[in-house]
Design a protein around this motif. Sequence first.
Motif, PDB file in Angstrom:
ATOM      1  N   PHE A  60       0.870  -1.293   0.060  1.00  0.00           N
ATOM      2  CA  PHE A  60       0.029  -0.008   0.131  1.00  0.00           C
ATOM      3  C   PHE A  60       0.885   1.197   0.004  1.00  0.00           C
ATOM      4  CE2 PHE A  60      -2.159  -3.078   2.527  1.00  0.00           C
ATOM      5  CZ  PHE A  60      -3.062  -3.668   1.903  1.00  0.00           C
ATOM      6  N   ASP A  61       2.251   0.999   0.054  1.00  0.00           N
ATOM      7  CA  ASP A  61       3.037   2.241   0.124  1.00  0.00           C
ATOM      8  C   ASP A  61       2.615   3.200   1.324  1.00  0.00           C
ATOM      9  OD1 ASP A  61       4.887   3.614  -0.801  1.00  0.00           O
ATOM     10  OD2 ASP A  61       4.122   4.310  -2.663  1.00  0.00           O
ATOM     11  N   ALA A  62       2.251   2.509   2.599  1.00  0.00           N
ATOM     12  CA  ALA A  62       1.790   2.928   3.531  1.00  0.00           C
ATOM     13  C   ALA A  62       2.893   3.851   4.526  1.00  0.00           C
ATOM     14  CB  ALA A  62       1.382   2.106   4.616  1.00  0.00           C
ATOM     15  N   PRO A  63       2.387   4.896   4.991  1.00  0.00           N
ATOM     16  CA  PRO A  63       3.092   5.950   5.713  1.00  0.00           C
ATOM     17  C   PRO A  63       4.013   5.283   7.039  1.00  0.00           C
ATOM     18  CG  PRO A  63       0.899   6.428   5.880  1.00  0.00           C
ATOM     19  CD  PRO A  63       1.013   5.460   5.033  1.00  0.00           C
ATOM     20  N   LEU A  64       4.999   5.937   7.263  1.00  0.00           N
ATOM     21  CA  LEU A  64       5.638   5.251   8.689  1.00  0.00           C
ATOM     22  C   LEU A  64       4.654   5.201   9.748  1.00  0.00           C
ATOM     23  CD1 LEU A  64       8.454   4.332   9.265  1.00  0.00           C
ATOM     24  CD2 LEU A  64       8.842   6.284  10.072  1.00  0.00           C
ATOM     25  N   ALA A  65       3.706   6.095  10.016  1.00  0.00           N
ATOM     26  CA  ALA A  65       2.998   6.016  11.145  1.00  0.00           C
ATOM     27  C   ALA A  65       2.061   4.818  10.978  1.00  0.00           C
ATOM     28  CB  ALA A  65       2.244   7.330  11.401  1.00  0.00           C
ATOM     29  N   ALA A  66       1.610   4.624  10.310  1.00  0.00           N
ATOM     30  CA  ALA A  66       0.698   3.402   9.951  1.00  0.00           C
ATOM     31  C   ALA A  66       1.430   2.107   9.830  1.00  0.00           C
ATOM     32  CB  ALA A  66      -0.134   3.528   8.361  1.00  0.00           C
ATOM     33  N   GLN A  67       2.602   1.813   9.473  1.00  0.00           N
ATOM     34  CA  GLN A  67       3.276   0.871   9.523  1.00  0.00           C
ATOM     35  C   GLN A  67       3.781   0.525  11.147  1.00  0.00           C
ATOM     36  OE1 GLN A  67       7.260   1.491   7.672  1.00  0.00           O
ATOM     37  NE2 GLN A  67       6.214   2.398   5.840  1.00  0.00           N
ATOM     38  N   ILE A  68       3.951   1.649  11.890  1.00  0.00           N
ATOM     39  CA  ILE A  68       4.247   1.323  13.406  1.00  0.00           C
ATOM     40  C   ILE A  68       2.960   0.759  14.109  1.00  0.00           C
ATOM     41  CG2 ILE A  68       4.884   2.396  15.341  1.00  0.00           C
ATOM     42  CD1 ILE A  68       6.774   4.156  13.894  1.00  0.00           C
ATOM     43  N   ALA A  69       1.758   1.635  13.824  1.00  0.00           N
ATOM     44  CA  ALA A  69       0.727   1.368  14.378  1.00  0.00           C
ATOM     45  C   ALA A  69       0.197  -0.118  13.944  1.00  0.00           C
ATOM     46  CB  ALA A  69      -0.407   2.305  14.083  1.00  0.00           C
ATOM     47  N   ALA A  70       0.372  -0.397  12.858  1.00  0.00           N
ATOM     48  CA  ALA A  70       0.071  -1.791  12.436  1.00  0.00           C
ATOM     49  C   ALA A  70       0.973  -2.998  12.849  1.00  0.00           C
ATOM     50  CB  ALA A  70      -0.043  -2.147  10.923  1.00  0.00           C
ATOM     51  N   ALA A  71       2.172  -2.528  13.154  1.00  0.00           N
ATOM     52  CA  ALA A  71       3.100  -3.382  13.811  1.00  0.00           C
ATOM     53  C   ALA A  71       2.839  -3.724  15.295  1.00  0.00           C
ATOM     54  CB  ALA A  71       4.425  -3.048  13.660  1.00  0.00           C
ATOM     55  N   ALA A  72       2.288  -2.461  15.872  1.00  0.00           N
ATOM     56  CA  ALA A  72       1.994  -2.706  17.296  1.00  0.00           C
ATOM     57  C   ALA A  72       0.766  -3.578  17.428  1.00  0.00           C
ATOM     58  CB  ALA A  72       1.583  -1.291  17.728  1.00  0.00           C
ATOM     59  N   ALA A  73      -0.221  -3.572  16.673  1.00  0.00           N
ATOM     60  CA  ALA A  73      -1.413  -4.346  16.476  1.00  0.00           C
ATOM     61  C   ALA A  73      -1.116  -5.791  15.912  1.00  0.00           C
ATOM     62  CB  ALA A  73      -2.445  -4.069  15.418  1.00  0.00           C
ATOM     63  N   VAL A  74      -0.233  -5.981  15.156  1.00  0.00           N
ATOM     64  CA  VAL A  74       0.294  -7.588  15.062  1.00  0.00           C
ATOM     65  C   VAL A  74       1.036  -7.920  16.248  1.00  0.00           C
ATOM     66  CG1 VAL A  74       1.896  -8.677  13.634  1.00  0.00           C
ATOM     67  CG2 VAL A  74       0.504  -7.189  12.441  1.00  0.00           C
ATOM     68  N   GLY A  75       1.993  -7.301  16.761  1.00  0.00           N
ATOM     69  CA  GLY A  75       2.680  -7.495  18.107  1.00  0.00           C
ATOM     70  C   GLY A  75       1.558  -8.074  19.276  1.00  0.00           C
ATOM     71  N   ALA A  76       0.493  -7.204  19.164  1.00  0.00           N
ATOM     72  CA  ALA A  76      -0.485  -7.375  20.201  1.00  0.00           C
ATOM     73  C   ALA A  76      -1.004  -8.624  19.878  1.00  0.00           C
ATOM     74  CB  ALA A  76      -1.475  -6.416  20.494  1.00  0.00           C
ATOM     75  N   LEU A  77      -1.537  -9.076  18.593  1.00  0.00           N
ATOM     76  CA  LEU A  77      -1.979 -10.320  18.573  1.00  0.00           C
ATOM     77  C   LEU A  77      -1.249 -11.319  18.760  1.00  0.00           C
ATOM     78  CD1 LEU A  77      -4.233  -9.841  15.217  1.00  0.00           C
ATOM     79  CD2 LEU A  77      -5.127 -10.372  17.524  1.00  0.00           C
ATOM     80  N   MET A  78       0.084 -11.412  18.406  1.00  0.00           N
ATOM     81  CA  MET A  78       1.030 -12.176  18.339  1.00  0.00           C
ATOM     82  C   MET A  78       1.352 -12.666  19.918  1.00  0.00           C
ATOM     83  SD  MET A  78       4.439 -11.835  16.222  1.00  0.00           S
ATOM     84  CE  MET A  78       5.675 -12.470  16.990  1.00  0.00           C
ATOM     85  N   GLY A  79       1.295 -11.654  20.528  1.00  0.00           N
ATOM     86  CA  GLY A  79       1.442 -11.845  22.140  1.00  0.00           C
ATOM     87  C   GLY A  79       0.377 -12.488  22.588  1.00  0.00           C
ATOM     88  N   PHE A  80      -0.718 -12.325  22.117  1.00  0.00           N
ATOM     89  CA  PHE A  80      -2.069 -13.101  22.593  1.00  0.00           C
ATOM     90  C   PHE A  80      -1.907 -14.508  22.431  1.00  0.00           C
ATOM     91  CE2 PHE A  80      -6.435 -14.078  22.639  1.00  0.00           C
ATOM     92  CZ  PHE A  80      -6.861 -13.803  23.769  1.00  0.00           C
ATOM     93  N   ALA A  81      -1.518 -14.680  20.960  1.00  0.00           N
ATOM     94  CA  ALA A  81      -1.684 -16.108  20.579  1.00  0.00           C
ATOM     95  C   ALA A  81      -0.565 -16.898  21.297  1.00  0.00           C
ATOM     96  CB  ALA A  81      -1.368 -16.275  19.153  1.00  0.00           C
ATOM     97  N   LEU A  82       0.823 -16.386  21.352  1.00  0.00           N
ATOM     98  CA  LEU A  82       1.543 -16.869  21.848  1.00  0.00           C
ATOM     99  C   LEU A  82       1.423 -17.239  23.371  1.00  0.00           C
ATOM    100  CD1 LEU A  82       4.660 -17.916  21.568  1.00  0.00           C
ATOM    101  CD2 LEU A  82       5.619 -15.766  22.621  1.00  0.00           C
ATOM    102  N   GLY A  83       1.051 -16.273  24.132  1.00  0.00           N
ATOM    103  CA  GLY A  83       0.656 -16.290  25.459  1.00  0.00           C
ATOM    104  C   GLY A  83      -0.425 -17.363  25.748  1.00  0.00           C
ATOM    105  N   LEU A  84      -1.462 -17.236  25.018  1.00  0.00           N
ATOM    106  CA  LEU A  84      -2.548 -18.418  25.205  1.00  0.00           C
ATOM    107  C   LEU A  84      -2.142 -19.800  24.934  1.00  0.00           C
ATOM    108  CD1 LEU A  84      -5.914 -17.648  23.393  1.00  0.00           C
ATOM    109  CD2 LEU A  84      -5.457 -18.000  25.665  1.00  0.00           C
ATOM    110  N   LEU A  85      -0.942 -20.086  23.887  1.00  0.00           N
ATOM    111  CA  LEU A  85      -0.327 -21.349  23.886  1.00  0.00           C
ATOM    112  C   LEU A  85       0.588 -21.856  24.855  1.00  0.00           C
ATOM    113  CD1 LEU A  85       0.259 -21.183  19.957  1.00  0.00           C
ATOM    114  CD2 LEU A  85      -1.535 -22.470  21.250  1.00  0.00           C
ATOM    115  N   THR A  86       1.359 -20.659  25.352  1.00  0.00           N
ATOM    116  CA  THR A  86       2.335 -21.220  25.992  1.00  0.00           C
ATOM    117  C   THR A  86       2.508 -20.604  27.612  1.00  0.00           C
ATOM    118  OG1 THR A  86       3.697 -19.152  25.491  1.00  0.00           O
ATOM    119  CG2 THR A  86       3.939 -21.016  24.274  1.00  0.00           C
ATOM    120  N   LEU A  87       1.549 -19.831  27.965  1.00  0.00           N
ATOM    121  CA  LEU A  87       1.563 -19.407  29.171  1.00  0.00           C
ATOM    122  C   LEU A  87       1.141 -20.126  30.467  1.00  0.00           C
ATOM    123  CD1 LEU A  87       1.005 -15.423  28.821  1.00  0.00           C
ATOM    124  CD2 LEU A  87       2.959 -16.288  29.716  1.00  0.00           C
TER     125      LEU A  87
END
Lengths: 319, 248
Positions: free
Chosen positions: A80-107
């Motif tokens: 999408f040629d997304a701007p930097l702010a969008a990249q960071i915000a999206a990364a945070a969302a991905v990280g949160a989801l990943m943390g949730f999934a990893l946490g559910l599986l492993t915590l």
Amino acid sequence: MKRNGIFFWIGATLFLAAALLMTQVIGNQYPFFACYVILQFIVLAVAWSILGGYAGYVNFGTSAFFGMGVYTAVFLLKAFDAPLAAQIAAAAAVGALMGFALGLLTLRMQGIFFSIATIAATIVIETSITNWRYVGGSAGIQLQRPMVTEPFNNYVQMLFFIQALLVVLAVAISRYIQNSWIGRGLQAIKDDELAAECTGVPTLRLKLLACVISGALMCAAGAPAAMYLQYADPSSAFNLNYSVSVLAMSLIGGTAHWAGPVVGAILLGATQQLLTVTISSEVNVLVLGVMLVLFVVAAPEGIIGLIRRVLRNRSEGKE
Amino acid sequence: MTAPETQAPLLRVAALTKRFGGFTALDNVSVEIRPGERFGLIGPNGSGKTTLINCISGAFRTETGTVVFREEDITRLQPHVRTRRGIARSFQIPRPFKSMTVAENLLVALDFASVGGDFILAAQRRDTVMSILTQMGLASKADVSATRLSQVELRKMELARAMATHPKLLISDEAMAGLSSSEVDEVLDLLMSLASRDITIIMIEHIMQAVMRFSDRVMCLDAGRIIAIGTPSEVMANQRVQEAYLGT
Ligand SMILES: Nc1ncnc2c1ncn2[C@@H]1O[C@H](COP(=O)(O)OP(=O)(O)OP(=O)(O)O)[C@@H](O)[C@H]1O
Ligand SMILES: [Mg+2]
């Protein structure tokens, strides 16, 4: 707001003002290249400590979160040629989801089993990205920086300032957690999980929350790295070195207080930068290892622990 | 008193069985505890007393049987939910939060177990903690690290932390083991003073005089089974109880 809080926010504002001022007066690029890396490590170490320090769940998967941040940015840029702010915000969302999934599986696992599971998850994620052609596969991908926005006159300076903003965000969140009921609950979990549960602490939910916040911040810290390097490949984005360095920084700084990982990241990050320039990057790993062993033996509570002990001794001496 | 005799039990354990592998630690245990009761639980070492407490507080999952608390089936609930429903316990081997002070140990309970914990002002929370610690005779230790407490203080802190969850049922697992006789009296007086119409207490204890003095009713376990239940003197007079304790 308490006096402490006012001092904290004055400090944060001064820090950002200084960072902004640097970008306006220093023409040489090198300081920004070097300081960017240190700031990035501060965010990673502070984020790591929310789960690894406060709750005592040692996550070896920092590089998985960091790498996913990098590749979230790569994907958004390419698609999408997304701007930097969008990249960071999206990364945070991905990280949160990943943390949730990893946490559910492993915590539900405790101690070393959780740590091993995070390593396994890292390998799975890295392998998936390596086989994803669209973002370059194992060969990696070249990236083009867009035009820099005012008031910055250079892209790296802008990235440096943005990473400074992330530092303030991460530290503010970590500090809030430490001083709130969340921090007390995580500390109880670290001390004794069964006793915590029987005292009313929803241990699994609280660990998940810590894992989500920690993951979101680590992923966000990785997003600007794509533009910083103008290049991304799986073996460097998911490099185990991130996991090891961040762990060492947090432990050496001390995890009982939010300032510990900050101190550790500055100390080790600066040392690493110096060594890379003056000797070689291989020596880095050696120095890291030696420092870690020294601290584990001589000061298991890290630099923060040492300072606290000195303060306590002094106040007891007065009485 | 106008309350009818048919008052519902506070806690009902029904046909509870707990196995560890092939070993049966609790075998078809059923018991009802009445509101406001002081209930003594005795039995030789390894008879399943702590296991029963673990099943009631949720630390162990059970294979068969149900636990009903205040007319709600809590068999499948996690421990922290049971704590919030009003079941608090101490541990046979004290489990303090070691990186915290005594007051902070209690704050965990206030933060998480009492209703609306987040909204209580800091000053009020401190008052609540101090009033519980004063009741327990631990006020002077409020800001001392939990690692610096003596045995008797640790036991008291465990009870104080349990009390800070505002329990309706307090379970004390051998809070007097290993204490000197004057300390035993101290802790016993404490438990007696905590017991009230609103706080029911289950006390596990090996020290017989303490059990006799404390309990309205006593239950004796042996090898995971109830061998006697009744008034203290009835249970002490019971042949099987005497055999279980004096050995065969
Ligand atoms: N987690 C466990 N895993 C396996 N066996 C267990 C476990 N917990 C208890 N047991 C066994 O169950 C039996 C009952 O133990 P429990 O701790 O309930 O006894 P107790 O009545 O509390 O004894 P004590 O007076 O010594 O505290 C013992 O034989 C013990 O070895
Ligand atoms: Mg026991």
